[in-house]
Scaffold this active site. Structure first.
Site, mmCIF file in Angstrom:
data_model
loop_
_atom_site.group_PDB
_atom_site.id
_atom_site.type_symbol
_atom_site.label_atom_id
_atom_site.label_comp_id
_atom_site.label_asym_id
_atom_site.label_seq_id
_atom_site.Cartn_x
_atom_site.Cartn_y
_atom_site.Cartn_z
ATOM 1 N N TYR A 97 -20.964 -59.290 -14.640
ATOM 2 C CA TYR A 97 -21.533 -59.239 -13.287
ATOM 3 C C TYR A 97 -20.467 -59.574 -12.251
ATOM 4 O O TYR A 97 -19.447 -60.194 -12.543
ATOM 5 C CB TYR A 97 -22.721 -60.196 -13.142
ATOM 6 C CG TYR A 97 -22.359 -61.673 -13.146
ATOM 7 C CD1 TYR A 97 -22.178 -62.375 -11.956
ATOM 8 C CD2 TYR A 97 -22.212 -62.369 -14.341
ATOM 9 C CE1 TYR A 97 -21.858 -63.722 -11.962
ATOM 10 C CE2 TYR A 97 -21.896 -63.717 -14.354
ATOM 11 C CZ TYR A 97 -21.713 -64.384 -13.158
ATOM 12 O OH TYR A 97 -21.391 -65.720 -13.152
ATOM 13 N N CYS A 98 -20.711 -59.128 -11.015
ATOM 14 C CA CYS A 98 -19.888 -59.505 -9.868
ATOM 15 C C CYS A 98 -20.838 -59.926 -8.748
ATOM 16 O O CYS A 98 -21.922 -60.447 -9.022
ATOM 17 C CB CYS A 98 -18.944 -58.377 -9.443
ATOM 18 S SG CYS A 98 -19.748 -56.847 -8.903
ATOM 19 N N TRP A 99 -20.458 -59.741 -7.506
ATOM 20 C CA TRP A 99 -21.287 -60.231 -6.399
ATOM 21 C C TRP A 99 -22.609 -59.465 -6.296
ATOM 22 O O TRP A 99 -23.678 -60.064 -6.236
ATOM 23 C CB TRP A 99 -20.509 -60.116 -5.084
ATOM 24 C CG TRP A 99 -21.284 -60.510 -3.870
ATOM 25 C CD1 TRP A 99 -21.675 -59.699 -2.848
ATOM 26 C CD2 TRP A 99 -21.767 -61.815 -3.534
ATOM 27 N NE1 TRP A 99 -22.375 -60.407 -1.894
ATOM 28 C CE2 TRP A 99 -22.443 -61.715 -2.290
ATOM 29 C CE3 TRP A 99 -21.696 -63.055 -4.163
ATOM 30 C CZ2 TRP A 99 -23.034 -62.798 -1.669
ATOM 31 C CZ3 TRP A 99 -22.297 -64.148 -3.536
ATOM 32 C CH2 TRP A 99 -22.950 -64.018 -2.313
#
Length: 357
Positions: A97-99
């Site tokens: 995941y990222c932002w």
């Protein structure tokens, strides 16, 4: 082309333990503020690189920013594969995941999928996770039965919690999760406090693992623990819980606190800085008297004076105001500071020999 699977956060988060690894590809600063519990940080853009790409995006053009960003991301993904992932078998199953679940995590997940690993991508990224933490706090708290250890400062509540955990009981240690003992002298000597978001992540992770059929032991705390605060839904559930009064003689309390606060007693400069916060309540003269006891080697007298003058009156008022069941609390006796005493008390509580829970 093998593509990564995009998993809704509502599906991925309840089953985090099924994944071989949880990979947060955001920058180090983003990760430090908060992250999914158990995640490792593998930035595809580090702090400086992210700032550089962002500046290009705003001051030059999105196209120029994407060219530079793509080169940096490709380089960093390659480095992570070489240094961290090469030894993993084909069955390795990471969650990434990222932002917002967009370009950064998508790039990492695509490369790992092309290699042959089953890479899942959190739809909505960290923002979706954060929303889940906030929304889940009330239902997770409301399904649990809390047994609240009450007792003035130094009565051994934290040690009893530890002994209960060792005995197999379910324990929510707010002070451990907050890295703070919850008083003016409560700062941890070897650890800084987490951010508010990180504290809530730790709480969410603990609450989701508890069995609602069994009670959860927790220490009576004020809403604020150092610089972080307990979310309202959890605080309300704890305050509605069954109270258990920990009764400990004054001399035993002094002994326990002398052991726990050695770092302050050995550094009168730091102690003076913390005690200065109490000057508006007790006056500079009293603060000076307390410090003089420590400097004269009379730390036990200092601790007892603080307990009688500050901590005990404050605690009694707080309990009466905030815990409706405090007046009907059962009690457990702690007669000395030995670990065997706490272990025996914990066995009595967890083993059902006390009429509680």
């Amino acid at each position: 082309m093998k593509l990564p699977r995009v998993v809704p956060s509502a599906e991925a988060l309840p089953d985090l333990d099924q994944y071989s690894a949880i990979i947060d590809v955001r920058s180090q600063a983003e990760f430090a503020e908060d992250h999914i519990p158990g995640a490792i940080n593998c930035p595809v853009l580090d702090n400086d690189e992210r700032a550089r790409v962002g500046t290009l995006y705003k001051q030059v053009s999105p196209f120029e920013a994407k060219k530079v960003g793509a080169a940096l991301v490709a380089h960093n993904i390659a480095r992570h594969i070489e240094t961290q992932f090469l030894g993993h078998p084909k069955q390795w199953h990471p969650l990434i995941y990222c932002w917002r679940g967009g370009n950064r995590s998508g790039a990492m997940a695509l490369v790992l999928s092309q290699i042959g690993w089953k890479a899942d991508l959190v739809e909505g990224g960290y923002k979706a996770y954060r929303r889940e933490v906030i929304e889940a706090m009330a239902p997770l708290s409301g399904r649990l039965r809390f047994i609240v250890l009450c007792g003035p400062t130094g009565s051994g509540k934290t040690r009893l919690l530890g002994a209960l955990a060792d005995a197999g009981a379910q324990v929510l240690d707010l002070e451990e999760l907050a890295a703070h003992r919850g008083s003016v002298l409560g700062a941890h000597p070897h650890a800084s406090q987490p951010s508010q978001k990180m504290f809530e992540s730790r709480l969410w992770d603990a609450l989701r693992r508890f069995d609602p059929a069994r009670p959860v032991f927790v220490e009576a705390e004020s809403k604020r623990v150092g610089r972080v605060h307990v979310p309202d839904p959890l605080m309300e559930a704890i305050r509605a819980g069954q109270c258990l009064r920990v009764e400990t003689p004054m001399q035993v309390r002094v002994t326990l606190l002398l052991e726990e606060y050695q770092h302050f007693l050995a550094d009168t400069t730091q102690l003076a800085e913390q005690l200065a916060y109490l000057a508006p309540l007790h006056g500079n003269k009293t603060i000076a008297q307390w410090l003089s006891l420590v400097e004269a080697g009379q730390a036990g007298q200092f601790v007892e004076a603080m307990l009688r003058s500050h901590y005990d009156p404050t605690y009694t008022r707080s309990m009466t105001r905030n815990f409706p069941a405090y007046g009907d609390a059962l009690s457990v006796s702690i007669t000395d500071a030995g670990q065997e005493t706490f272990a025996a008390a914990a066995q009595g509580l967890h083993g059902g020999r006390q009429d509680i829970g």
